[in-house]
Write a protein that holds these residues in place. Sequence first.
Motif, PDB file in Angstrom:
ATOM      1  N   ASP A 108       0.826  -1.205   0.000  1.00  0.00           N
ATOM      2  CA  ASP A 108       0.000   0.000   0.000  1.00  0.00           C
ATOM      3  C   ASP A 108       0.862   1.258   0.000  1.00  0.00           C
ATOM      4  OD1 ASP A 108      -2.292  -1.567   0.071  1.00  0.00           O
ATOM      5  OD2 ASP A 108      -2.590  -1.319   2.234  1.00  0.00           O
ATOM      6  N   ARG A 109       1.916   1.241   0.780  1.00  0.00           N
ATOM      7  CA  ARG A 109       2.823   2.395   0.871  1.00  0.00           C
ATOM      8  C   ARG A 109       3.531   2.635  -0.456  1.00  0.00           C
ATOM      9  NH1 ARG A 109       3.895   7.109   2.108  1.00  0.00           N
ATOM     10  NH2 ARG A 109       5.843   7.601   3.106  1.00  0.00           N
ATOM     11  N   SER A 110       3.984   1.575  -1.097  1.00  0.00           N
ATOM     12  CA  SER A 110       4.637   1.694  -2.398  1.00  0.00           C
ATOM     13  C   SER A 110       3.674   2.285  -3.426  1.00  0.00           C
ATOM     14  CB  SER A 110       5.135   0.322  -2.864  1.00  0.00           C
ATOM     15  OG  SER A 110       5.751   0.402  -4.123  1.00  0.00           O
ATOM     16  N   PHE A 111       2.466   1.741  -3.447  1.00  0.00           N
ATOM     17  CA  PHE A 111       1.421   2.240  -4.345  1.00  0.00           C
ATOM     18  C   PHE A 111       1.177   3.729  -4.086  1.00  0.00           C
ATOM     19  CE2 PHE A 111      -3.058   3.099  -5.287  1.00  0.00           C
ATOM     20  CZ  PHE A 111      -3.164   2.642  -6.593  1.00  0.00           C
ATOM     21  N   ALA A 112       1.047   4.109  -2.818  1.00  0.00           N
ATOM     22  CA  ALA A 112       0.770   5.497  -2.454  1.00  0.00           C
ATOM     23  C   ALA A 112       1.902   6.430  -2.880  1.00  0.00           C
ATOM     24  CB  ALA A 112       0.533   5.607  -0.947  1.00  0.00           C
ATOM     25  N   LEU A 113       3.138   5.995  -2.721  1.00  0.00           N
ATOM     26  CA  LEU A 113       4.267   6.832  -3.130  1.00  0.00           C
ATOM     27  C   LEU A 113       4.254   7.089  -4.630  1.00  0.00           C
ATOM     28  CD1 LEU A 113       7.102   5.294  -0.924  1.00  0.00           C
ATOM     29  CD2 LEU A 113       6.231   7.648  -0.796  1.00  0.00           C
ATOM     30  N   VAL A 114       3.890   6.067  -5.393  1.00  0.00           N
ATOM     31  CA  VAL A 114       3.837   6.236  -6.844  1.00  0.00           C
ATOM     32  C   VAL A 114       2.651   7.123  -7.237  1.00  0.00           C
ATOM     33  CG1 VAL A 114       3.610   5.050  -9.060  1.00  0.00           C
ATOM     34  CG2 VAL A 114       5.092   4.100  -7.291  1.00  0.00           C
ATOM     35  N   VAL A 115       1.485   6.905  -6.629  1.00  0.00           N
ATOM     36  CA  VAL A 115       0.328   7.752  -6.918  1.00  0.00           C
ATOM     37  C   VAL A 115       0.657   9.212  -6.602  1.00  0.00           C
ATOM     38  CG1 VAL A 115      -2.035   8.326  -6.209  1.00  0.00           C
ATOM     39  CG2 VAL A 115      -1.410   5.953  -6.672  1.00  0.00           C
ATOM     40  N   LYS A 116       1.325   9.425  -5.491  1.00  0.00           N
ATOM     41  CA  LYS A 116       1.685  10.778  -5.083  1.00  0.00           C
ATOM     42  C   LYS A 116       2.596  11.454  -6.109  1.00  0.00           C
ATOM     43  CE  LYS A 116       3.155  13.082  -0.856  1.00  0.00           C
ATOM     44  NZ  LYS A 116       3.683  12.884   0.495  1.00  0.00           N
ATOM     45  N   SER A 117       3.371  10.675  -6.842  1.00  0.00           N
ATOM     46  CA  SER A 117       4.296  11.242  -7.829  1.00  0.00           C
ATOM     47  C   SER A 117       3.655  11.436  -9.210  1.00  0.00           C
ATOM     48  CB  SER A 117       5.528  10.339  -7.967  1.00  0.00           C
ATOM     49  OG  SER A 117       5.205   9.154  -8.682  1.00  0.00           O
ATOM     50  N   LEU A 118       2.411  10.993  -9.379  1.00  0.00           N
ATOM     51  CA  LEU A 118       1.727  11.152 -10.668  1.00  0.00           C
ATOM     52  C   LEU A 118       1.411  12.617 -10.938  1.00  0.00           C
ATOM     53  CD1 LEU A 118      -0.872   8.226 -10.465  1.00  0.00           C
ATOM     54  CD2 LEU A 118       1.244   8.268 -11.805  1.00  0.00           C
TER      55      LEU A 118
END
Length: 137
Positions: A108-118
């Motif tokens: 979840d954290r990995s996913f969130a970090l990538v979403v945040k960088s979109l």
Amino acid sequence: MNAEQAQAYCLKRPDATMDFPFVPDVPVFKIKGKMFGLLGQCSENGKELGTEYAGCHFLNLKCDPDEAIMLRDIFPEVKAAYHMSKTHWISVVLIDSMPEKEIERLIDRSFALVVKSLKKTERLQLELKYPHEQLYR
């Protein structure tokens, strides 16, 4: 958590896709074309993460650099990422001693970090499509 469960959990993330850009047996999980996870398997000699993990599956996940250091100190199953940036990625060995809820949290954290960088427009599209999901924290 085994490899199949890890794959299923990664694909439950909103709009997550699975791709095979490197080799046919190494799935990569993406959101909007950006990687948030990779599922690999150590060779029989364990050259990737150590001989104690020979034949084990592992997940490469994006991680905050400070958190990555802390996680490696707490969990022996968390290593500097195999074949990726050691600063921003970790490898999590999928063995019984690694708590399943912690693996889910790291995905979840990995996913969130990538979403945040979109791009902002891509984030907004996801927020509108999934209004009740915590896409990034």
